[in-house]
Structure formats: C-alpha cells, structure tokens
Write a protein that holds these residues in place. Structure first.
Motif, PDB file in Angstrom:
ATOM      1  N   GLU A 117       0.809  -1.208   0.000  1.00  0.00           N
ATOM      2  CA  GLU A 117       0.000   0.000   0.000  1.00  0.00           C
ATOM      3  C   GLU A 117       0.850   1.270   0.000  1.00  0.00           C
ATOM      4  O   GLU A 117       0.603   2.171  -0.772  1.00  0.00           O
ATOM      5  CB  GLU A 117      -0.948   0.007   1.200  1.00  0.00           C
ATOM      6  CG  GLU A 117      -2.184  -0.856   1.018  1.00  0.00           C
ATOM      7  CD  GLU A 117      -3.178  -0.273   0.033  1.00  0.00           C
ATOM      8  OE1 GLU A 117      -3.033   0.894  -0.319  1.00  0.00           O
ATOM      9  OE2 GLU A 117      -4.082  -0.986  -0.381  1.00  0.00           O
ATOM     10  N   CYS A 118       1.817   1.356   0.904  1.00  0.00           N
ATOM     11  CA  CYS A 118       2.653   2.549   0.961  1.00  0.00           C
ATOM     12  C   CYS A 118       3.737   2.454  -0.098  1.00  0.00           C
ATOM     13  O   CYS A 118       4.596   1.575  -0.040  1.00  0.00           O
ATOM     14  CB  CYS A 118       3.287   2.703   2.347  1.00  0.00           C
ATOM     15  SG  CYS A 118       2.312   3.716   3.477  1.00  0.00           S
ATOM     16  N   CYS A 131      -0.613   3.136   5.944  1.00  0.00           N
ATOM     17  CA  CYS A 131      -0.239   2.303   4.792  1.00  0.00           C
ATOM     18  C   CYS A 131      -1.349   1.344   4.384  1.00  0.00           C
ATOM     19  O   CYS A 131      -1.093   0.204   3.960  1.00  0.00           O
ATOM     20  CB  CYS A 131       1.054   1.533   5.073  1.00  0.00           C
ATOM     21  SG  CYS A 131       2.509   2.592   5.144  1.00  0.00           S
ATOM     22  N   SER A 153      -5.657   1.561   2.703  1.00  0.00           N
ATOM     23  CA  SER A 153      -6.754   2.409   2.249  1.00  0.00           C
ATOM     24  C   SER A 153      -7.831   2.484   3.325  1.00  0.00           C
ATOM     25  O   SER A 153      -8.113   1.493   3.996  1.00  0.00           O
ATOM     26  CB  SER A 153      -7.360   1.849   0.955  1.00  0.00           C
ATOM     27  OG  SER A 153      -6.397   1.842  -0.084  1.00  0.00           O
ATOM     28  N   GLU A 169      -9.221   3.382  -3.408  1.00  0.00           N
ATOM     29  CA  GLU A 169      -7.917   2.755  -3.550  1.00  0.00           C
ATOM     30  C   GLU A 169      -6.795   3.745  -3.247  1.00  0.00           C
ATOM     31  O   GLU A 169      -6.786   4.868  -3.757  1.00  0.00           O
ATOM     32  CB  GLU A 169      -7.759   2.192  -4.966  1.00  0.00           C
ATOM     33  CG  GLU A 169      -6.492   1.380  -5.153  1.00  0.00           C
ATOM     34  CD  GLU A 169      -6.397   0.809  -6.553  1.00  0.00           C
ATOM     35  OE1 GLU A 169      -5.491  -0.020  -6.782  1.00  0.00           O
ATOM     36  OE2 GLU A 169      -7.219   1.186  -7.411  1.00  0.00           O
ATOM     37  N   TYR A 170      -5.852   3.317  -2.421  1.00  0.00           N
ATOM     38  CA  TYR A 170      -4.666   4.100  -2.061  1.00  0.00           C
ATOM     39  C   TYR A 170      -4.997   5.414  -1.348  1.00  0.00           C
ATOM     40  O   TYR A 170      -4.158   6.314  -1.305  1.00  0.00           O
ATOM     41  CB  TYR A 170      -3.813   4.409  -3.291  1.00  0.00           C
ATOM     42  CG  TYR A 170      -3.112   3.194  -3.848  1.00  0.00           C
ATOM     43  CD1 TYR A 170      -2.143   2.526  -3.113  1.00  0.00           C
ATOM     44  CD2 TYR A 170      -3.431   2.723  -5.117  1.00  0.00           C
ATOM     45  CE1 TYR A 170      -1.503   1.410  -3.621  1.00  0.00           C
ATOM     46  CE2 TYR A 170      -2.792   1.606  -5.637  1.00  0.00           C
ATOM     47  CZ  TYR A 170      -1.832   0.951  -4.885  1.00  0.00           C
ATOM     48  OH  TYR A 170      -1.205  -0.161  -5.397  1.00  0.00           O
ATOM     49  N   LEU A 222      -2.666  10.280  -0.496  1.00  0.00           N
ATOM     50  CA  LEU A 222      -2.646   8.938  -1.064  1.00  0.00           C
ATOM     51  C   LEU A 222      -1.423   8.171  -0.570  1.00  0.00           C
ATOM     52  O   LEU A 222      -0.325   8.726  -0.454  1.00  0.00           O
ATOM     53  CB  LEU A 222      -2.624   9.011  -2.596  1.00  0.00           C
ATOM     54  CG  LEU A 222      -3.759   9.802  -3.263  1.00  0.00           C
ATOM     55  CD1 LEU A 222      -3.605   9.751  -4.782  1.00  0.00           C
ATOM     56  CD2 LEU A 222      -5.125   9.261  -2.841  1.00  0.00           C
ATOM     57  N   THR A 223      -1.633   6.897  -0.290  1.00  0.00           N
ATOM     58  CA  THR A 223      -0.537   6.071   0.209  1.00  0.00           C
ATOM     59  C   THR A 223       0.454   5.680  -0.880  1.00  0.00           C
ATOM     60  O   THR A 223       1.555   5.232  -0.575  1.00  0.00           O
ATOM     61  CB  THR A 223      -1.084   4.788   0.858  1.00  0.00           C
ATOM     62  OG1 THR A 223      -1.840   4.058  -0.114  1.00  0.00           O
ATOM     63  CG2 THR A 223      -1.973   5.118   2.045  1.00  0.00           C
ATOM     64  N   ASN A 224       0.066   5.806  -2.145  1.00  0.00           N
ATOM     65  CA  ASN A 224       1.000   5.488  -3.217  1.00  0.00           C
ATOM     66  C   ASN A 224       1.893   6.673  -3.568  1.00  0.00           C
ATOM     67  O   ASN A 224       2.618   6.651  -4.567  1.00  0.00           O
ATOM     68  CB  ASN A 224       0.267   4.995  -4.463  1.00  0.00           C
ATOM     69  CG  ASN A 224      -0.669   6.045  -5.042  1.00  0.00           C
ATOM     70  OD1 ASN A 224      -0.806   7.137  -4.495  1.00  0.00           O
ATOM     71  ND2 ASN A 224      -1.325   5.700  -6.147  1.00  0.00           N
ATOM     72  N   THR A 246       4.060   8.403  -0.948  1.00  0.00           N
ATOM     73  CA  THR A 246       4.430   8.494   0.462  1.00  0.00           C
ATOM     74  C   THR A 246       5.861   8.976   0.622  1.00  0.00           C
ATOM     75  O   THR A 246       6.758   8.569  -0.116  1.00  0.00           O
ATOM     76  CB  THR A 246       4.276   7.114   1.142  1.00  0.00           C
ATOM     77  OG1 THR A 246       2.908   6.709   1.057  1.00  0.00           O
ATOM     78  CG2 THR A 246       4.696   7.168   2.598  1.00  0.00           C
ATOM     79  N   TYR A 285       1.441  11.695   3.347  1.00  0.00           N
ATOM     80  CA  TYR A 285       0.662  11.263   2.183  1.00  0.00           C
ATOM     81  C   TYR A 285       0.449  12.483   1.293  1.00  0.00           C
ATOM     82  O   TYR A 285      -0.072  13.501   1.751  1.00  0.00           O
ATOM     83  CB  TYR A 285      -0.701  10.705   2.595  1.00  0.00           C
ATOM     84  CG  TYR A 285      -0.661   9.436   3.407  1.00  0.00           C
ATOM     85  CD1 TYR A 285       0.330   8.476   3.214  1.00  0.00           C
ATOM     86  CD2 TYR A 285      -1.638   9.172   4.361  1.00  0.00           C
ATOM     87  CE1 TYR A 285       0.349   7.311   3.949  1.00  0.00           C
ATOM     88  CE2 TYR A 285      -1.629   8.000   5.103  1.00  0.00           C
ATOM     89  CZ  TYR A 285      -0.635   7.072   4.897  1.00  0.00           C
ATOM     90  OH  TYR A 285      -0.610   5.915   5.625  1.00  0.00           O
TER      91      TYR A 285
END
Length: 267
Positions: free
Chosen positions: A19-20, A64, A66, A72-73, A95-97, A99, A112
């Motif tokens: 996730e992260c 880390c 959703s 998502e993310y 968003l965790t993507n 980070t 985030y």
C-alpha cells in the motif's frame, strides 16, 4: 485455475503489503521506517476537528492502508459533519502510493501526498497530510488528533494537514551502555569466583565461615597494601616528614650521667 490463483495472490499482495509506495523506493532508511509501522496497519484512526471558521470535520486515517475498499490508495479522508450546499462531503487528503517518510529519535513523520485539489485557497494545490507518530511506550494504538491546517512556509502556496498519532512503534530501542555492560560482566565474574572458590575450600579443606572466602589472606592484606601504596606515592619526602613530627626521641649523647637525680627518688 492456476492463473486465477496467481492473480488473487498478486491482488492480496497489493492490498496487504504494497500500500505505501515511496517516492524514492531505493531509500533503505525509509523502507526500514515503514517496516516499523507494520503493527499499526490493522487500525483505523478517527478524529473530529473544528477549524477557525467553526466548521466541523471528521478525519479518517490509516497507516499504509486504504481507509475504504472503494477508495484505492487513499490514506486520509475528510468528511463534513454537516453536508455543504455543493454536496461535496468527502475529500481525499492524501494517497498512500505517494508516500514520504522521515524519522528521528522517538518520532516518525509519515506524509501522504497528491490528495484532492483545493477549490480556491492554497493556489488550488493538491492536499497532503503530515502524520507525526510520536513515542508512547505504553500503547501501540494511542491517541489520534488532527492538530491544524496551514500553508507550507517553504512554498507559501501548498497547504498541509498536521496530524499526530501516539504509538510505541516510534519509541527508540535503548540498549545498555558500555559502562553498564562492563559492570554486569564484572559482578558476574566476581560472583562466580566467590561461589566456586567457597565451594572448593569447603569441600577440599573443610573451611567454614569467612575462611571459605577464596584467597582470604590476600583480601585481608589488600587494605594494607593500598595504604602502603598511598603512603609511597602521596607522602612528602622523608626528611620533611621527619621534621614535621611533633615528637623527637632523645639521643644517647643528650643524656648526662653526672646529673644528680637522687633527690627525685621517693623517701
């Protein structure tokens, strides 16, 4: 069938441990800091915050993960307690993507980025959340609190939300100092020496009481040896020491045999 299993495993990996996503995946320090946050992934954090305009919001945050399977993310969302006229009641804060993570002694800063754009202020930049994880040695999941929202002082155009989580994962693991290790080793060796020596003397020589202490003769003379060493190192020269003595003996040449002292005898 096998293809379906592989697809499920890949999806499971993405949802659970992928996730992260760091902006710099090659940073090993950041990877190790993310690993420390693994125990917090199962928790959902919520807080109600009232801004300067007295508008109330509910913030939901996860580490880390959703916040919802439908988002998502999305690591942080903001929801209006009272729905505004425009009907936008939920906003993505970060968003965790995307980070970024930093750390120090007893703190970890998780950021985030790439949330929803602001509508009018903050130059319509994307929202971002700074999550400060501070040390709480007694709780894994401690308090979660939204502290404030303000412009970034460096750019003066981007804004960020500052949040705080208290958790034991941020606490530094303090080991024993060199002095402590040396003391432990010293007393362990000393205890072993005394116990084994006492058992040996008791069994081999029948010693009892203080006579069981190994090398007791040396330990009795140890204080005397230390005093002699101190006397040798710290005393003044012998001549000066002799002159400073308050009493001097009478030499033989100072005695006069011809002095009549019979009158001093008792009658």
């Amino acid at each position: 069938m096998y293809k379906t299993i592989w697809v499920l495993l890949i999806v499971h990996c993405v949802q659970i441990s992928c996730e992260c996503i760091l902006k710099d995946p090659s940073d090993k320090l950041s990877q190790s800091l993310l690993k420390k946050l693994d125990p917090l992934k199962e928790y959902v954090f919520k807080d109600t915050y009232k801004d300067e305009e007295q508008d109330k919001y509910i913030y939901t945050m996860r580490i880390c993960e959703s916040v919802s399977s439908k988002l998502e993310y999305v690591g942080v969302i903001q929801e209006d307690v009272v729905a505004p006229p425009d009907g936008l009641s939920t906003r993505k804060i970060g968003l965790t993507n995307s980070t970024v993570i930093k750390g120090g002694r007893d703190w970890i800063m998780l950021t985030y980025m790439n949330g929803d754009n602001y509508h009018s202020h903050c130059s319509k930049s994307k929202r971002q959340a700074h999550i400060m994880i501070v040390c709480d040695p007694y709780h894994l999941k401690g308090r979660f609190k939204v502290l404030y929202e303000e412009p970034d002082l460096e750019t003066e155009s981007e804004c960020f939300y500052m949040m705080e989580v208290a958790s034991s994962v941020a606490c530094s693991q303090q080991g024993l100092s060199t002095g402590s290790v040396m003391l432990i080793v010293f007393f362990s060796v000393l205890g072993t020496y005394l116990i084994i020596g006492a058992i040996y003397k008791r069994c081999m020589y029948g010693s009892k009481g203080k006579d069981q202490i190994p090398n007791i003769g040396f330990w009795k003379s140890c204080g005397t040896l230390q005093a002699d060493g101190c006397n040798f190192l710290c005393r003044c020269q012998e001549g000066a020491y002799s002159d400073s003595r308050p009493y001097h003996g009478i030499a033989d040449d100072q005695l006069d045999d011809e002095i009549d002292d019979e009158h001093l005898l008792p009658m």
